[in-house]
Write a protein that holds these residues in place. Structure first.
Motif, PDB file in Angstrom:
ATOM      1  N   TYR A 202       7.427  92.037  21.584  1.00 27.50           N
ATOM      2  CA  TYR A 202       6.732  92.323  21.761  1.00 27.50           C
ATOM      3  C   TYR A 202       6.635  93.344  20.708  1.00 27.50           C
ATOM      4  CZ  TYR A 202       6.971  92.376  26.905  1.00 27.50           C
ATOM      5  OH  TYR A 202       7.673  92.111  28.116  1.00 27.50           O
ATOM      6  N   LEU A 203       5.439  93.601  19.944  1.00 28.16           N
ATOM      7  CA  LEU A 203       5.230  93.697  19.064  1.00 28.16           C
ATOM      8  C   LEU A 203       3.989  95.527  18.448  1.00 28.16           C
ATOM      9  CD1 LEU A 203       4.509  93.810  15.012  1.00 28.16           C
ATOM     10  CD2 LEU A 203       2.532  92.255  15.397  1.00 28.16           C
ATOM     11  N   PHE A 204       4.341  96.028  18.147  1.00 26.11           N
ATOM     12  CA  PHE A 204       3.686  97.327  18.554  1.00 26.11           C
ATOM     13  C   PHE A 204       3.641  97.709  16.629  1.00 26.11           C
ATOM     14  CE2 PHE A 204       6.553  97.878  21.969  1.00 26.11           C
ATOM     15  CZ  PHE A 204       6.007  97.573  23.039  1.00 26.11           C
ATOM     16  N   LEU A 205       2.225  98.639  16.832  1.00 27.64           N
ATOM     17  CA  LEU A 205       1.037  98.749  15.597  1.00 27.64           C
ATOM     18  C   LEU A 205       2.097 100.297  14.887  1.00 27.64           C
ATOM     19  CD1 LEU A 205      -2.122  97.221  15.426  1.00 27.64           C
ATOM     20  CD2 LEU A 205       0.282  95.874  14.500  1.00 27.64           C
ATOM     21  N   GLU A 206       2.269 100.159  13.456  1.00 26.88           N
ATOM     22  CA  GLU A 206       2.346 101.876  13.084  1.00 26.88           C
ATOM     23  C   GLU A 206       1.234 102.426  13.838  1.00 26.88           C
ATOM     24  OE1 GLU A 206       2.954 104.268   8.436  1.00 26.88           O
ATOM     25  OE2 GLU A 206       2.450 102.264   8.743  1.00 26.88           O
ATOM     26  N   ALA A 207       2.121 103.491  14.349  1.00 21.20           N
ATOM     27  CA  ALA A 207       1.525 104.676  14.882  1.00 21.20           C
ATOM     28  C   ALA A 207       0.516 104.784  16.308  1.00 21.20           C
ATOM     29  CB  ALA A 207       0.448 105.758  14.050  1.00 21.20           C
ATOM     30  N   TYR A 208       1.376 103.861  17.336  1.00 15.40           N
ATOM     31  CA  TYR A 208       1.202 103.451  18.163  1.00 15.40           C
ATOM     32  C   TYR A 208       1.913 104.096  18.905  1.00 15.40           C
ATOM     33  CZ  TYR A 208      -3.308 100.799  17.113  1.00 15.40           C
ATOM     34  OH  TYR A 208      -4.083 100.531  17.052  1.00 15.40           O
ATOM     35  N   TYR A 209       1.274 104.315  20.110  1.00 13.11           N
ATOM     36  CA  TYR A 209       2.787 105.447  21.501  1.00 13.11           C
ATOM     37  C   TYR A 209       2.006 104.111  22.297  1.00 13.11           C
ATOM     38  CZ  TYR A 209       4.910 108.274  24.797  1.00 13.11           C
ATOM     39  OH  TYR A 209       6.252 108.702  25.856  1.00 13.11           O
ATOM     40  N   THR A 210       3.627 103.843  23.273  1.00 10.97           N
ATOM     41  CA  THR A 210       3.045 102.432  24.007  1.00 10.97           C
ATOM     42  C   THR A 210       4.613 102.410  25.189  1.00 10.97           C
ATOM     43  OG1 THR A 210       2.732 100.766  22.548  1.00 10.97           O
ATOM     44  CG2 THR A 210       3.306 100.007  24.808  1.00 10.97           C
ATOM     45  N   THR A 211       3.451 102.688  26.465  1.00  9.01           N
ATOM     46  CA  THR A 211       4.545 102.617  27.501  1.00  9.01           C
ATOM     47  C   THR A 211       5.062 101.386  28.023  1.00  9.01           C
ATOM     48  OG1 THR A 211       4.039 104.800  28.022  1.00  9.01           O
ATOM     49  CG2 THR A 211       5.282 104.039  29.384  1.00  9.01           C
ATOM     50  N   VAL A 212       6.158 101.194  28.457  1.00  4.25           N
ATOM     51  CA  VAL A 212       6.639  99.959  29.138  1.00  4.25           C
ATOM     52  C   VAL A 212       7.391 100.026  30.419  1.00  4.25           C
ATOM     53  CG1 VAL A 212       8.068  97.291  28.490  1.00  4.25           C
ATOM     54  CG2 VAL A 212       6.685  98.319  27.139  1.00  4.25           C
ATOM     55  N   GLU A 213       7.222  99.521  31.086  1.00  6.10           N
ATOM     56  CA  GLU A 213       7.496  99.911  32.715  1.00  6.10           C
ATOM     57  C   GLU A 213       8.543  98.215  33.216  1.00  6.10           C
ATOM     58  OE1 GLU A 213       5.253 100.997  35.884  1.00  6.10           O
ATOM     59  OE2 GLU A 213       4.771 103.449  34.037  1.00  6.10           O
ATOM     60  N   LEU A 214       9.837  98.861  33.269  1.00  8.43           N
ATOM     61  CA  LEU A 214      10.705  97.498  33.554  1.00  8.43           C
ATOM     62  C   LEU A 214      11.444  97.799  35.034  1.00  8.43           C
ATOM     63  CD1 LEU A 214      12.570  97.060  30.595  1.00  8.43           C
ATOM     64  CD2 LEU A 214      10.997  96.078  31.407  1.00  8.43           C
ATOM     65  N   LEU A 215      10.763  96.769  36.671  1.00  2.26           N
ATOM     66  CA  LEU A 215      11.066  96.317  38.163  1.00  2.26           C
ATOM     67  C   LEU A 215      12.248  96.074  37.553  1.00  2.26           C
ATOM     68  CD1 LEU A 215       7.679  96.432  38.958  1.00  2.26           C
ATOM     69  CD2 LEU A 215       8.606  98.621  38.842  1.00  2.26           C
ATOM     70  N   ALA A 216      13.761  96.485  38.710  1.00  3.21           N
ATOM     71  CA  ALA A 216      15.020  95.627  39.305  1.00  3.21           C
ATOM     72  C   ALA A 216      14.661  95.660  40.131  1.00  3.21           C
ATOM     73  CB  ALA A 216      16.180  97.052  39.312  1.00  3.21           C
ATOM     74  N   LEU A 217      15.680  94.106  40.628  1.00  5.24           N
ATOM     75  CA  LEU A 217      15.175  93.067  41.393  1.00  5.24           C
ATOM     76  C   LEU A 217      16.716  92.582  41.489  1.00  5.24           C
ATOM     77  CD1 LEU A 217      13.924  91.267  43.121  1.00  5.24           C
ATOM     78  CD2 LEU A 217      14.032  89.434  41.571  1.00  5.24           C
ATOM     79  N   GLU A 218      17.115  92.994  42.452  1.00  6.96           N
ATOM     80  CA  GLU A 218      18.264  93.047  42.831  1.00  6.96           C
ATOM     81  C   GLU A 218      18.794  91.484  43.439  1.00  6.96           C
ATOM     82  OE1 GLU A 218      21.915  94.530  46.207  1.00  6.96           O
ATOM     83  OE2 GLU A 218      19.988  95.011  46.425  1.00  6.96           O
ATOM     84  N   LEU A 219      19.287  91.159  43.403  1.00  7.96           N
ATOM     85  CA  LEU A 219      19.926  89.042  43.498  1.00  7.96           C
ATOM     86  C   LEU A 219      21.630  90.085  44.183  1.00  7.96           C
ATOM     87  CD1 LEU A 219      18.672  87.741  40.637  1.00  7.96           C
ATOM     88  CD2 LEU A 219      17.201  88.130  42.853  1.00  7.96           C
ATOM     89  N   ILE A 220      20.783  88.473  44.974  1.00  6.17           N
ATOM     90  CA  ILE A 220      22.384  88.282  46.263  1.00  6.17           C
ATOM     91  C   ILE A 220      22.269  87.414  46.647  1.00  6.17           C
ATOM     92  CG2 ILE A 220      23.872  89.586  48.285  1.00  6.17           C
ATOM     93  CD1 ILE A 220      22.255  91.594  48.463  1.00  6.17           C
ATOM     94  N   THR A 221      23.691  86.638  46.401  1.00  9.95           N
ATOM     95  CA  THR A 221      24.659  85.721  46.545  1.00  9.95           C
ATOM     96  C   THR A 221      24.777  85.258  47.494  1.00  9.95           C
ATOM     97  OG1 THR A 221      25.022  85.609  44.293  1.00  9.95           O
ATOM     98  CG2 THR A 221      26.391  83.460  45.502  1.00  9.95           C
ATOM     99  N   SER A 222      24.750  84.269  48.697  1.00  9.52           N
ATOM    100  CA  SER A 222      24.922  84.430  49.999  1.00  9.52           C
ATOM    101  C   SER A 222      26.428  83.256  50.241  1.00  9.52           C
ATOM    102  CB  SER A 222      23.487  82.683  50.517  1.00  9.52           C
ATOM    103  OG  SER A 222      24.723  82.371  51.062  1.00  9.52           O
ATOM    104  N   PRO A 223      27.013  84.159  51.100  1.00 15.28           N
ATOM    105  CA  PRO A 223      28.195  83.832  51.220  1.00 15.28           C
ATOM    106  C   PRO A 223      28.237  82.131  51.178  1.00 15.28           C
ATOM    107  CG  PRO A 223      28.038  85.244  52.594  1.00 15.28           C
ATOM    108  CD  PRO A 223      26.628  84.703  51.959  1.00 15.28           C
ATOM    109  N   SER A 224      27.940  80.980  51.729  1.00 14.93           N
ATOM    110  CA  SER A 224      28.050  80.104  52.351  1.00 14.93           C
ATOM    111  C   SER A 224      27.582  79.450  50.522  1.00 14.93           C
ATOM    112  CB  SER A 224      27.004  79.465  52.847  1.00 14.93           C
ATOM    113  OG  SER A 224      25.837  79.340  52.059  1.00 14.93           O
ATOM    114  N   ALA A 225      27.419  80.352  49.831  1.00 18.52           N
ATOM    115  CA  ALA A 225      27.686  79.540  48.249  1.00 18.52           C
ATOM    116  C   ALA A 225      28.746  78.685  47.377  1.00 18.52           C
ATOM    117  CB  ALA A 225      27.014  80.129  47.236  1.00 18.52           C
ATOM    118  N   GLY A 226      29.398  79.628  47.491  1.00 20.97           N
ATOM    119  CA  GLY A 226      31.086  79.253  47.431  1.00 20.97           C
ATOM    120  C   GLY A 226      31.957  78.089  47.945  1.00 20.97           C
ATOM    121  N   GLN A 227      30.907  78.054  49.282  1.00 19.30           N
ATOM    122  CA  GLN A 227      31.912  77.042  50.419  1.00 19.30           C
ATOM    123  C   GLN A 227      31.956  75.193  49.767  1.00 19.30           C
ATOM    124  OE1 GLN A 227      30.856  77.605  53.942  1.00 19.30           O
ATOM    125  NE2 GLN A 227      32.200  79.601  54.095  1.00 19.30           N
TER     126      GLN A 227
END
Length: 227
Positions: A202-227
């Motif tokens: 992301y490129l921000f110019l001089e004297a600019y105020y910018t807000t960026v919002e980030l969302l977290a996503l939970e990922l869970i591995t199925s127990p069968s993935a290791g079988q």
């Protein structure tokens, strides 16, 4: 058994809602995102002038200071996209193994103020990236790419720095960088990752105020993935 099965079946048909208590709430702690900020103004012209004055044997012509300033500025901002733009015929006899130290000594002090809404502070570390010398915030591995670590030719493991963590029940958590005196590029990544030119920036110019919002996503591995 028939009567019990009928009651369960009736409950499933009329109110198919299951209420369970999740006891692993402490595993919801998530590391606060790391950010690397690369200023577009990386060379201090006053330091360049002092360097030229201290080495008169290298700079004899009146235009040498201007040409050297152009060279060191392009060198400090060199990326895979701009390597061919370097004026390699204006190196003034400086060997390439001294380029990194030269950039470090002539770089502009880039020290924005950092604040956050977390209980733990957001630590910053100057680091060397594919985009030159940048500033990484809330990183566990940025120090391995610092100028001091490289110049000392170290290969040892460093103590883990304390990075900020957040919890979904904390509500809205923020990190703020202010007093950025020039235009800059920003990379968001994990605290065990480094910024790379192939990722989105992301490129921000001089004297600019910018807000960026980030969302977290939970990922869970199925127990069968290791079988």
């Amino acid at each position: 058994m028939i009567a019990l099965a009928q009651r369960i079946w009736y409950r499933y048909q009329t109110s198919p809602v299951v209420i369970s208590m999740d006891r692993n709430m402490y595993f919801w702690n998530t590391s606060f995102p790391s950010v690397t900020v690369c200023s577009r103004q990386r060379i201090d012209e006053q330091k360049v002038h002092e360097y030229v004055q201290q080495h008169p044997e290298k700079f004899v012509n009146p235009t040498d200071e201007e040409d050297f300033s152009e060279f060191i500025t392009k060198l400090a901002n060199a990326t895979y996209d701009t390597f061919l733009e370097l004026p390699m015929h204006k190196t003034y006899g400086i060997p390439s193994e001294q380029y990194l130290e030269l950039i470090q000594n002539l770089s502009l002090n880039f020290l924005p103020q950092i604040s956050s809404g977390t209980t733990l502070p957001l630590l910053d570390q100057t680091t060397i990236t594919e985009l030159g010398i940048c500033l990484s915030v809330n990183s566990k591995i940025a120090e391995y790419s610092s100028f001091q670590y490289w110049s000392d030719n170290r290969w040892d493991l460093l103590p883990w720095p304390t990075t900020a963590v957040v919890h979904p029940l904390d509500g809205e958590v923020y990190g703020q960088l202010i007093k950025l005196d020039s235009s800059y590029e920003v990379y968001f990544h994990g605290y065990m990752e480094v910024p790379e030119i192939a990722k989105r920036r992301y490129l921000f110019l001089e004297a600019y105020y910018t807000t960026v919002e980030l969302l977290a996503l939970e990922l869970i591995t199925s127990p069968s993935a290791g079988q």
